[in-house]
Design an enzyme around this catalytic site. Structure first.
Site, short mmCIF file in Angstrom:
data_model
loop_
_atom_site.label_atom_id
_atom_site.label_comp_id
_atom_site.label_asym_id
_atom_site.label_seq_id
_atom_site.Cartn_x
_atom_site.Cartn_y
_atom_site.Cartn_z
N GLU A 1 -26.71 31.09 22.37
CA GLU A 1 -26.04 29.99 22.95
C GLU A 1 -26.88 28.93 22.99
OE1 GLU A 1 -23.69 33.36 23.04
OE2 GLU A 1 -25.57 33.19 23.85
N HIS B 1 -16.09 38.13 30.56
CA HIS B 1 -15.23 37.42 29.66
C HIS B 1 -14.05 36.93 30.22
CE1 HIS B 1 -16.97 40.66 27.47
NE2 HIS B 1 -16.78 40.00 26.28
#
Length: 335
Positions: free
Chosen positions: A57, A126
């Protein structure tokens, strides 16, 4: 369109209009993204403009910042908002400050898309809602749509913006509205009804709230999934509430908030993120500063709890009809 299709359509429209728009991220190319939001774009625009990245990321956002400085308009996807933290330094120290540090010579016109929030039993890795972290950073804009129509118009505006935008997509309403009642996990993300969305180009300005329901008794400030839950609760309780969908929290439409609260005299804030230091705290302060002498009751917040996001107890964490309904009745008890 549902929200997934609307997001896909926005990128499609912008890639057709501007060759500088590129889409990048983990599995966004051949696979079309974990939620299929980028499906078909690589076939249409090629691997040079829609490409997969390594699982890094920090690298994704770092490369996007360089692309933006060079003149491109990258739209990187972070697969889940929970994974965005390794990229925090690139977003805060580079993207947010580039215009200022270069005295306007360079900008970072990047739009970071990411699914966020709960509703799919994703648990701690998540399901997080980190919007308040980015709202704190000068130079970043933070946008959260609640409908397919808004998602497309806001995403187009974000891509055209010359500053970095965090575009958080509430995954619980990817496939259609949600009333807050548990109805089982949805596995079919592409065939649920959504809303009317034009196929072509249109914009919704960033920083303009939308009053989705007018009322006289209390103002409810919400965004994302919580807009739909609040609409259902208002129907169930019968309270004449005005629901203001913020649509973006930075910039926030303080004029719309002030106008509504001064009309109703009461304010309730609903968001899924944790209570302490959540964006509701900032909204509460703004309302107190601007509307104090119009308030007939303390500002109320209904939020997630100050705990890690649970897996099996997700529906207890999620601000639902029971907690929101109780808060509505409490704020109206002396009316």
């Amino acid at each position: 369109m549902n929200m997934i299709q609307a997001v896909n359509s926005a990128m499609d429209v912008m890639m057709a209009r501007d060759d500088n728009v590129v889409v990048m991220g983990e599995d966004v190319g051949y696979f079309g993204g974990v939620f299929r939001a980028t499906a078909g774009l690589q076939n249409k625009y090629g691997k040079q403009r829609v490409f997969d990245t390594p699982i890094t990321e920090c690298g994704i956002i770092g490369v996007a910042v360089g692309m933006g400085a060079y003149g491109l308009r990258p739209v990187p996807e972070i697969q889940f908002a929970d994974y965005i933290y390794p990229a925090l330094d690139q977003l805060v120290s580079e993207a947010a400050r580039l215009r200022y540090r270069s005295a306007g010579e360079f900008t970072a016109p990047i739009t970071v898309r990411s699914p966020f929030g709960g509703g799919i039993f994703g648990g701690q890795t998540h399901s997080q809602s980190p919007e308040s972290i980015f709202a704190h950073v000068s130079g970043l804009k933070t946008v959260i749509p609640s409908t397919p129509y808004d998602a497309k118009g806001l995403l187009i505006s974000a891509i055209e913006d010359n500053d970095p935008v965090l575009f958080f997509e509430p995954k619980r309403i990817y496939n259609g509205p949600f009333d807050g009642h548990w109805d089982g996990p949805s596995k079919n993300w592409s065939k649920h009804p959504g809303g009317e969305v034009p196929t072509g180009y249109y914009r919704i300005p960033l920083g303009k709230a939308n009053t989705v329901r007018e009322g006289q008794d209390v103002t409810i400030l919400a965004y994302g999934t919580m807009v739909h839950v609040c609409q259902n609760v208002v129907k169930e309780t019968g309270v004449d509430a005005e629901i203001v969908d913020l649509r973006s929290i930075v910039p926030v439409d303080i004029e719309a908030i002030e106008e509504s609260v001064k009309k109703t005299g009461r304010c309730m804030i609903v968001h899924e993120a944790t209570r302490t230091m959540g964006f509701g705290a900032e909204l509460s302060a703004l309302v107190q500063e601007r509307c104090f002498y119009h308030l007939e009751a303390p500002v109320t917040r209904v939020t997630g709890f100050d705990t890690p996001y649970p897996h099996s107890l997700e529906w207890a964490y999620f601000p639902g009809p029971v907690r929101i309904g109780e808060a509505l009745k409490n704020i109206m008890k002396d009316a």
